[in-house]
Design an enzyme around this catalytic site. Structure first.
Site, mmCIF file in Angstrom:
data_model
loop_
_atom_site.group_PDB
_atom_site.id
_atom_site.type_symbol
_atom_site.label_atom_id
_atom_site.label_comp_id
_atom_site.label_asym_id
_atom_site.label_seq_id
_atom_site.Cartn_x
_atom_site.Cartn_y
_atom_site.Cartn_z
ATOM 1 N N LYS A 78 67.514 40.654 42.158
ATOM 2 C CA LYS A 78 68.356 40.809 43.342
ATOM 3 C C LYS A 78 68.213 42.205 43.942
ATOM 4 O O LYS A 78 68.354 42.385 45.152
ATOM 5 C CB LYS A 78 69.822 40.536 42.993
ATOM 6 C CG LYS A 78 70.129 39.061 42.779
ATOM 7 C CD LYS A 78 71.621 38.814 42.626
ATOM 8 C CE LYS A 78 71.893 37.313 42.498
ATOM 9 N NZ LYS A 78 73.343 37.032 42.328
ATOM 10 N N CYS A 150 60.686 37.947 66.388
ATOM 11 C CA CYS A 150 59.715 37.012 66.966
ATOM 12 C C CYS A 150 59.818 37.021 68.487
ATOM 13 O O CYS A 150 58.803 36.962 69.194
ATOM 14 C CB CYS A 150 59.931 35.600 66.425
ATOM 15 S SG CYS A 150 61.623 34.979 66.590
ATOM 16 N N THR A 151 61.039 37.132 69.011
ATOM 17 C CA THR A 151 61.233 37.106 70.462
ATOM 18 C C THR A 151 60.743 38.395 71.109
ATOM 19 O O THR A 151 60.119 38.363 72.177
ATOM 20 C CB THR A 151 62.716 36.840 70.797
ATOM 21 O OG1 THR A 151 63.119 35.612 70.184
ATOM 22 C CG2 THR A 151 62.937 36.746 72.293
ATOM 23 N N THR A 180 67.172 27.920 63.458
ATOM 24 C CA THR A 180 66.744 28.732 62.315
ATOM 25 C C THR A 180 67.716 28.528 61.153
ATOM 26 O O THR A 180 68.768 27.901 61.297
ATOM 27 C CB THR A 180 66.676 30.235 62.666
ATOM 28 O OG1 THR A 180 67.986 30.687 63.016
ATOM 29 C CG2 THR A 180 65.705 30.493 63.814
ATOM 30 N N ASN A 314 57.740 30.742 66.820
ATOM 31 C CA ASN A 314 58.583 31.813 66.276
ATOM 32 C C ASN A 314 58.436 31.985 64.767
ATOM 33 O O ASN A 314 58.851 32.988 64.212
ATOM 34 C CB ASN A 314 60.050 31.593 66.641
ATOM 35 C CG ASN A 314 60.531 30.180 66.386
ATOM 36 O OD1 ASN A 314 60.307 29.295 67.223
ATOM 37 N ND2 ASN A 314 61.180 29.947 65.266
#
Length: 333
Positions: A78, A150-151, A180, A314
């Site tokens: 973690k 991604c955008t 998403t 994306n």
């Protein structure tokens, strides 16, 4: 050969892994995900509901996922600081958890022995790079960088060409964005974003996005000139940017198309795509470009007021740029 590790084996982590193992200059040494065992990692890597079955051999043992005969160590930590990146000689750690996206948290990979970190999310503190737009400003002293969103990767190449050729006085962006993993399969609690808690597969959901403002970080000449919003829609992958801009210089739509087509074949080849076909979203599934201009969909109202449309996978397009940035960072070391 660049030794690479992947932290977070979700949508982006698995696609980054697919792309990374296909590159001859990348040696994938390890994957970390605290919630995934090796047998489940192998299963999820092999079968993908969106991008199809992995075209290769996948198996596993107690401590590894085996891809095309190559053993890749799997860890379940973690805390990234506890990972053996130094022992494994990791040159670049890719963090695709969406959690360790600021300098202080991403630095855990450096503490673990990695030389560099690439974050697969926008960051408020780490420098952001968009391939084809500002990667030439990267300097080797920067140990932690972000691949933006991604955008932003779709919008920035488009905005750069238009701004360089015609000047952008101001602009508004809307991304019509596929579902998403952060969204809900049925209505559920989402205290920070009430609309975002509504059923993803049954709604068009207005949402905020920092993608347009982030363009100002990778293209300082556009700082304060762009903003935008998103509509989340019930498709599994591929999204589209609608950019409406006020231009400084009068022009025709044919001149705009010519400038974008020229860039797609020249300085931005492989980053910016261009089509005049009557396309729809599924036509771009698996497309490795950051942004594909839909010349037939754009419209012009006046010589300085125009709407431009550009598609992007994306998941796959963005993951391809992550690996490109890893290679760029490694070569610049």
């Amino acid at each position: 050969m660049v030794n690479v590790s992947v932290n977070g084996f979700g949508r982006i982590g698995r696609l980054v892994t697919r792309i990374a193992i296909s590159r001859k200059d990348i040696n994938l040494v390890a994957i970390n995900d605290p919630f995934i065992s090796t047998d489940y990692a192998a299963y999820m890597f092999k079968y993908d509901s969106t991008h199809g079955r992995f075209d290769g051999e996948v198996s596993h043992d107690k401590d590894h996922i085996i891809l095309n005969g190559k053993k890749v160590a799997v860890f379940n930590e973690k805390d990234p600081a506890a990972l053996p990146w130094g022992k494994l000689g990791v040159d670049v750690a890719i963090d695709s958890t969406g959690i360790f996206k600021e300098m202080d948290s991403a630095n855990k990979h450096i503490e673990a022995g990695a030389k560099k970190v690439v974050i697969t999310a926008p960051s408020g503190s780490a420098p952001m790079y968009v391939m084809g737009v500002n990667e030439e400003t990267y300097t080797p002293d920067q140990k932690i960088v972000s691949n933006a969103s991604c955008t932003t990767n779709c919008l920035a190449p488009l905005a750069k060409v238009i701004h360089n050729e015609f000047g952008i006085k101001e602009g508004l962006m809307t991304t019509v964005h596929s579902m998403t993993a952060t969204q809900k399969t049925v209505d559920g609690p989402s205290h920070k974003d009430w609309r975002g808690g509504r059923t993803a597969s049954g709604n068009i959901i207005p949402s905020s996005t920092g993608a347009a403002k982030a363009v100002g970080k990778v293209l300082p000449s556009l700082q304060g000139k762009l903003t935008g919003m998103a509509f989340r829609v019930p498709t599994v992958d591929v999204s589209v940017v609608d950019l409406t801009v006020n231009l400084a210089k009068e022009t025709s739509y044919d001149e705009i198309k010519a400038a974008l087509k020229k860039a797609s074949e020249g300085s931005m080849k492989g980053i910016l795509g261009y089509t005049e076909d009557d396309v729809v979203s599924s036509d771009f599934l698996g497309d490795a470009h950051s942004s594909i201009v839909d010349a037939a969909a754009g419209i012009q109202l006046t010589p300085t007021f125009v709407k431009l449309v550009s598609w992007y996978d994306n998941e796959f397009g963005y993951s391809t740029r992550v690996v490109d940035l890893v290679e760029h960072v490694a070569k610049s070391a």
